[in-house]
Design a protein around this motif. Sequence first.
Motif, PDB file in Angstrom:
ATOM      1  N   THR A   1       7.531   9.954  -0.412  1.00  0.00           N
ATOM      2  CA  THR A   1       8.335  11.142  -0.116  1.00  0.00           C
ATOM      3  C   THR A   1       7.414  12.350   0.052  1.00  0.00           C
ATOM      4  O   THR A   1       6.665  12.692  -0.866  1.00  0.00           O
ATOM      5  N   PRO A   2       7.401  12.980   1.215  1.00  0.00           N
ATOM      6  CA  PRO A   2       6.503  14.118   1.458  1.00  0.00           C
ATOM      7  C   PRO A   2       6.742  15.253   0.464  1.00  0.00           C
ATOM      8  O   PRO A   2       7.888  15.593   0.151  1.00  0.00           O
ATOM      9  N   GLY A   3       5.652  15.815  -0.037  1.00  0.00           N
ATOM     10  CA  GLY A   3       5.745  16.967  -0.926  1.00  0.00           C
ATOM     11  C   GLY A   3       6.146  16.649  -2.344  1.00  0.00           C
ATOM     12  O   GLY A   3       6.281  17.561  -3.173  1.00  0.00           O
ATOM     13  N   VAL A   4       6.316  15.373  -2.671  1.00  0.00           N
ATOM     14  CA  VAL A   4       6.728  14.985  -4.027  1.00  0.00           C
ATOM     15  C   VAL A   4       5.596  14.219  -4.691  1.00  0.00           C
ATOM     16  O   VAL A   4       5.161  13.184  -4.202  1.00  0.00           O
TER      17      VAL A   4
ATOM     18  N   TYR B   1      -0.601   3.728  -6.017  1.00  0.00           N
ATOM     19  CA  TYR B   1      -0.330   3.246  -4.662  1.00  0.00           C
ATOM     20  C   TYR B   1       0.118   1.784  -4.703  1.00  0.00           C
ATOM     21  O   TYR B   1       1.040   1.381  -3.985  1.00  0.00           O
ATOM     22  N   GLU B   2      -0.527   1.008  -5.575  1.00  0.00           N
ATOM     23  CA  GLU B   2      -0.174  -0.410  -5.685  1.00  0.00           C
ATOM     24  C   GLU B   2       1.272  -0.586  -6.124  1.00  0.00           C
ATOM     25  O   GLU B   2       1.984  -1.468  -5.630  1.00  0.00           O
ATOM     26  N   ASP B   3       1.733   0.271  -7.029  1.00  0.00           N
ATOM     27  CA  ASP B   3       3.116   0.177  -7.499  1.00  0.00           C
ATOM     28  C   ASP B   3       4.115   0.535  -6.411  1.00  0.00           C
ATOM     29  O   ASP B   3       5.277   0.116  -6.458  1.00  0.00           O
ATOM     30  N   ASN B   4       3.678   1.325  -5.437  1.00  0.00           N
ATOM     31  CA  ASN B   4       4.579   1.746  -4.359  1.00  0.00           C
ATOM     32  C   ASN B   4       4.704   0.711  -3.246  1.00  0.00           C
ATOM     33  O   ASN B   4       5.564   0.829  -2.371  1.00  0.00           O
ATOM     34  N   ILE B   5       3.827  -0.298  -3.252  1.00  0.00           N
ATOM     35  CA  ILE B   5       3.888  -1.338  -2.224  1.00  0.00           C
ATOM     36  C   ILE B   5       4.965  -2.347  -2.595  1.00  0.00           C
ATOM     37  O   ILE B   5       4.911  -2.960  -3.661  1.00  0.00           O
ATOM     38  N   LYS B   6       5.945  -2.494  -1.741  1.00  0.00           N
ATOM     39  CA  LYS B   6       7.076  -3.373  -2.023  1.00  0.00           C
ATOM     40  C   LYS B   6       7.065  -4.577  -1.077  1.00  0.00           C
ATOM     41  O   LYS B   6       6.871  -4.437   0.128  1.00  0.00           O
TER      42      LYS B   6
ATOM     43  N   LEU C   1      12.087   4.199  11.411  1.00  0.00           N
ATOM     44  CA  LEU C   1      11.587   4.411  10.052  1.00  0.00           C
ATOM     45  C   LEU C   1      11.095   5.845   9.877  1.00  0.00           C
ATOM     46  O   LEU C   1      10.525   6.441  10.800  1.00  0.00           O
ATOM     47  N   PRO C   2      11.283   6.407   8.681  1.00  0.00           N
ATOM     48  CA  PRO C   2      10.849   7.792   8.433  1.00  0.00           C
ATOM     49  C   PRO C   2       9.343   7.887   8.245  1.00  0.00           C
ATOM     50  O   PRO C   2       8.668   6.879   7.987  1.00  0.00           O
ATOM     51  N   SER C   3       8.817   9.077   8.374  1.00  0.00           N
ATOM     52  CA  SER C   3       7.399   9.344   8.123  1.00  0.00           C
ATOM     53  C   SER C   3       7.253   9.997   6.739  1.00  0.00           C
ATOM     54  O   SER C   3       8.072  10.840   6.376  1.00  0.00           O
ATOM     55  N   PRO C   4       6.236   9.634   5.971  1.00  0.00           N
ATOM     56  CA  PRO C   4       5.265   8.570   6.245  1.00  0.00           C
ATOM     57  C   PRO C   4       5.717   7.229   5.640  1.00  0.00           C
ATOM     58  O   PRO C   4       6.165   7.172   4.502  1.00  0.00           O
ATOM     59  N   THR C   5       5.592   6.178   6.412  1.00  0.00           N
ATOM     60  CA  THR C   5       5.898   4.815   5.978  1.00  0.00           C
ATOM     61  C   THR C   5       4.805   3.891   6.483  1.00  0.00           C
ATOM     62  O   THR C   5       4.303   4.077   7.585  1.00  0.00           O
TER      63      THR C   5
END
Length: 226
Positions: free
Chosen positions: A61-64, A70-75, A99-103
Amino acid sequence: MEISEKKEPENNNNISQTATLDSSSTTDIIDKESEERQARELKAGLHPLKNKFIFWYTRRTPGVRTQTSYEDNIKKIVEFSTVEGFWVCYCHLARPSLLPSPTDLHLFKEGIRPLWEDSANCNGGKWIIRFKKVVSGRFWEDLVLALVGDQLDYSDDICGAVLSIRYNEDILSVWNRNASDRQGVMALRDSIKRHLKLPHSYVMDYKPHDASLRDNSSYRNTWLRG
């Protein structure tokens, strides 16, 4: 004392031999499992791929700011090992333009995580190509088909591919295992150009993963251009 000194090299050799045997045994087990899987798929009337693949995605999510790595965010999305399984998966995936940016979309061989630090990736690097958003989806699909169909040269050295969806452009990258093998790296570049039918105006950049780790960036300071 003399007996102890004579035994040490023998022990070291035993350890080395054991490690070699363990590594060889692991490879044999993996190869055997792959052969058994393909035999089952053929018996079922399916068309097995040379490799089993997994689709992953990363969404930020941009700005958050987040505390997760990073590894935990990979699904993990889905895995497949046959032609039929691929098309079932691929037809249900959202198109890159939606798809939204950034993805980030990742397609990697089974057993390889889409991380620089993974044992299959840590000594490798990636070829990078930047696309206008209106055409990136087509080139991504062509690359996916070439990868799944084992059509690229030096295919055993390929780990996977990533489509990074950004605001002003999309970035496609192909990851390989060995950044120090210049012949293999350049042959992979030529194969990508050929299969994607890249216009001469497109520039490809190569960056080893250890350089990405040093500057904490995937796409700056590339080392090779072609």
